[in-house]
Design an enzyme around this catalytic site. Structure first.
Site, PDB file in Angstrom:
ATOM      1  N   ARG A  78       0.817  -1.216   0.000  1.00 33.78           N
ATOM      2  CA  ARG A  78       0.000   0.000   0.000  1.00 33.78           C
ATOM      3  C   ARG A  78       0.847   1.261   0.000  1.00 33.78           C
ATOM      4  O   ARG A  78       1.787   1.374   0.793  1.00 33.78           O
ATOM      5  CB  ARG A  78      -0.907   0.016   1.239  1.00 33.78           C
ATOM      6  CG  ARG A  78      -2.026  -0.998   1.141  1.00 33.78           C
ATOM      7  CD  ARG A  78      -2.842  -1.120   2.395  1.00 33.78           C
ATOM      8  NE  ARG A  78      -3.849  -2.164   2.200  1.00 33.78           N
ATOM      9  CZ  ARG A  78      -3.575  -3.468   2.242  1.00 33.78           C
ATOM     10  NH1 ARG A  78      -2.360  -3.902   2.508  1.00 33.78           N
ATOM     11  NH2 ARG A  78      -4.537  -4.363   2.010  1.00 33.78           N
ATOM     12  N   HIS A 104      -0.821  -2.446  -4.451  1.00 35.01           N
ATOM     13  CA  HIS A 104      -0.193  -3.235  -5.527  1.00 35.01           C
ATOM     14  C   HIS A 104      -0.208  -2.518  -6.888  1.00 35.01           C
ATOM     15  O   HIS A 104      -0.521  -3.114  -7.921  1.00 35.01           O
ATOM     16  CB  HIS A 104      -0.875  -4.606  -5.637  1.00 35.01           C
ATOM     17  CG  HIS A 104      -0.677  -5.481  -4.432  1.00 35.01           C
ATOM     18  ND1 HIS A 104       0.450  -5.425  -3.630  1.00 35.01           N
ATOM     19  CD2 HIS A 104      -1.466  -6.451  -3.868  1.00 35.01           C
ATOM     20  CE1 HIS A 104       0.344  -6.320  -2.650  1.00 35.01           C
ATOM     21  NE2 HIS A 104      -0.813  -6.945  -2.765  1.00 35.01           N
ATOM     22  N   HIS A 178       3.360 -12.535  -5.916  1.00 37.88           N
ATOM     23  CA  HIS A 178       2.312 -12.749  -4.924  1.00 37.88           C
ATOM     24  C   HIS A 178       1.873 -14.213  -4.845  1.00 37.88           C
ATOM     25  O   HIS A 178       0.691 -14.504  -4.616  1.00 37.88           O
ATOM     26  CB  HIS A 178       1.118 -11.845  -5.228  1.00 37.88           C
ATOM     27  CG  HIS A 178       0.350 -11.411  -4.023  1.00 37.88           C
ATOM     28  ND1 HIS A 178      -0.349 -12.295  -3.229  1.00 37.88           N
ATOM     29  CD2 HIS A 178       0.181 -10.198  -3.465  1.00 37.88           C
ATOM     30  CE1 HIS A 178      -0.930 -11.629  -2.255  1.00 37.88           C
ATOM     31  NE2 HIS A 178      -0.621 -10.359  -2.370  1.00 37.88           N
ATOM     32  N   ASP A 250      -0.162 -10.016   7.966  1.00 39.75           N
ATOM     33  CA  ASP A 250      -0.185  -9.195   6.753  1.00 39.75           C
ATOM     34  C   ASP A 250       0.861  -8.107   7.012  1.00 39.75           C
ATOM     35  O   ASP A 250       0.552  -6.915   7.000  1.00 39.75           O
ATOM     36  CB  ASP A 250      -1.585  -8.622   6.520  1.00 39.75           C
ATOM     37  CG  ASP A 250      -1.750  -8.076   5.096  1.00 39.75           C
ATOM     38  OD1 ASP A 250      -0.731  -7.999   4.380  1.00 39.75           O
ATOM     39  OD2 ASP A 250      -2.885  -7.716   4.728  1.00 39.75           O
ATOM     40  N   GLU A 313       6.263 -12.294   0.101  1.00 39.61           N
ATOM     41  CA  GLU A 313       6.389 -11.248  -0.920  1.00 39.61           C
ATOM     42  C   GLU A 313       7.656 -10.439  -0.648  1.00 39.61           C
ATOM     43  O   GLU A 313       7.651  -9.530   0.177  1.00 39.61           O
ATOM     44  CB  GLU A 313       5.154 -10.342  -0.876  1.00 39.61           C
ATOM     45  CG  GLU A 313       3.838 -11.090  -1.029  1.00 39.61           C
ATOM     46  CD  GLU A 313       2.637 -10.248  -0.579  1.00 39.61           C
ATOM     47  OE1 GLU A 313       2.557  -9.058  -0.948  1.00 39.61           O
ATOM     48  OE2 GLU A 313       1.798 -10.771   0.160  1.00 39.61           O
TER      49      GLU A 313
HETATM   50  C1  G6D Z   1      -1.437  -8.274   0.062  1.00 36.41           C
HETATM   51  O1  G6D Z   1      -0.869  -7.019   2.016  1.00 36.41           O
HETATM   52  C2  G6D Z   1      -1.844  -7.291   1.028  1.00 36.41           C
HETATM   53  C3  G6D Z   1      -3.111  -7.788   1.613  1.00 36.41           C
HETATM   54  O2  G6D Z   1      -3.576  -6.905   2.575  1.00 36.41           O
HETATM   55  C4  G6D Z   1      -4.110  -7.989   0.502  1.00 36.41           C
HETATM   56  O3  G6D Z   1      -5.336  -8.329   0.984  1.00 36.41           O
HETATM   57  C5  G6D Z   1      -3.589  -9.023  -0.464  1.00 36.41           C
HETATM   58  O4  G6D Z   1      -2.365  -8.588  -0.947  1.00 36.41           O
HETATM   59  C6  G6D Z   1      -4.506  -9.326  -1.595  1.00 36.41           C
HETATM   60  O5  G6D Z   1      -0.355  -8.987   0.218  1.00 36.41           O
END
Ligand code: G6D
Length: 346
Positions: A78, A104, A178, A250, A313
């Site tokens: 974010r 993203h 991801h 997260d 990630e």
């Molecule tokens: C990520 O950090 C984010 C999560 O909050 C999100 O919901 C996900 O991608 C789809 O890794």
């Protein structure tokens, strides 16, 4: 050593699926839609186990996606309020109406593009080169960005991801992949009993909207201490506020070391019959445990359970545009961006 096998088939309207099989019988399927990994199939005791979340068609990716296996860019994670400055020039990106942030790289970013593909067969590995030119101004980011992501699949059971990019104007770049692992191959089993090791002394504290607060906190005496392997349930089952705020992990973990000599993270299946080791030159890894609640999609005919996958990630930690000490994600025209992450199946 025999050359690995590769086959190609249509995956929908525009996408193509490439199937790579190594000498040990492991198969990795990838698609040019979002430069994604679709399947990673490992033979275990005579049975095939697909250890990543993925869908069977391009359409499923376009309609049900949670970034499954996708290349993320231009910026993973974010960007708070979608705003940043580069050398005193202020930029405002489009933001999500739900929370006012840009996740993203914004909507329809790298994960939704059809990438160009070139396949290179070598002696003991196959390389699939994906490339995509992101036009200047795309999703609000300055500069035309030429991005290239190479997946090499080797006879050592490694999936090597190499990122490369160039820009013609100063811009931001912080890509990741991801992929969600579930080492049971059973999407109805949560990953709570997986064991996790992370060579990280510090994690970034998040708010309830999953943006980082700027605080880097020691993992010592918190449930986020994975310096000795332990089950993920040991986070899920606590009242620790960083767990309850976002229903699991997260969070960015700052890595104690980078490079390829020792793994920075290891995930092990509940029966300990399979592990994935992660090696990276990036300074952080965001670990997300797929807390989709009842909202998880069907994956290969099974309803994805809450906490049905876990991501590693690798990247520079989100928050880099706001906070000192989180790293720098500005890419200048003079520099070529380069980074590598390896996932090794054991
Ligand atoms: C990520 O950090 C984010 C999560 O909050 C999100 O919901 C996900 O991608 C789809 O890794």
């Amino acid at each position: 050593m025999k050359v690995l096998d590769i086959t190609k088939q249509k995956f929908g309207e525009n996408a193509i699926l490439y199937s790579l099989t190594n000498d040990n019988g492991l198969t990795m399927n990838v698609t040019n839609l979002g430069a994604r990994i679709v399947d990673l199939i490992v033979p275990i005791n005579g049975k095939e186990r697909n250890i990543v979340l993925g869908f069977g068609t391009e359409e499923d990716y376009l309609t049900k996606d949670m970034y499954f296996g996708a290349t993320i860019g231009r910026v993973a994670g974010r960007i708070k309020h979608g705003s940043f400055s580069i050398d005193d020039q202020y930029y405002q990106l489009p933001v999500s109406p739900e929370n006012g942030h840009t996740l993203h790289g914004g909507l329809n970013s790298f994960e939704a593009k059809i990438w160009e593909v070139e396949v290179e067969e070598k002696n003991d590995q196959i390389a699939v080169h994906f490339s995509y030119v992101s036009p200047s101004g795309e999703n609000g980011f300055p500069g035309e960005l030429k991005a290239r992501v190479t997946y090499s699949f080797t006879n050592n059971n490694e999936w090597i991801i190499d990122y490369q990019a160039e820009t013609d104007q100063p811009t931001l770049f912080n890509p990741t992949n991801h992929v969600y692992f579930n080492l049971t191959g059973d999407m109805t089993q949560a990953v709570g009993e997986h064991r996790l090791f992370v060579a990280s002394d510090q994690f970034a504290v998040v708010d309830s909207d999953t943006t980082v607060t700027g605080e880097l906190r020691s993992v010592a005496e918190t449930p986020f201490d994975f310096r000795e392997p332990k089950s993920v349930n040991q986070v899920f089952e606590t009242n620790y506020e960083q767990n309850t705020l976002v229903n699991g992990l997260d969070h960015p973990f700052m890595l104690n070391q980078t490079g390829f000599e020792r793994p920075q993270a290891i995930i092990t299946s509940p029966k300990q019959d399979l592990s994935v080791e992660m090696y990276t030159d990036r300074p952080a890894v965001v670990i997300f445990t797929a807390q989709f609640g009842q909202g998880g999609p069907d994956v290969r005919g099974q309803k994805l359970v809450n906490h049905g996958g876990i991501t590693l990630e690798t990247q520079i930690a989100p928050g880099a545009v706001e906070f000192e000490g989180f790293g720098d994600i500005i890419l200048y025209p003079e520099t070529t961006y380069q980074s590598r992450t390896i996932f090794k199946i054991k």
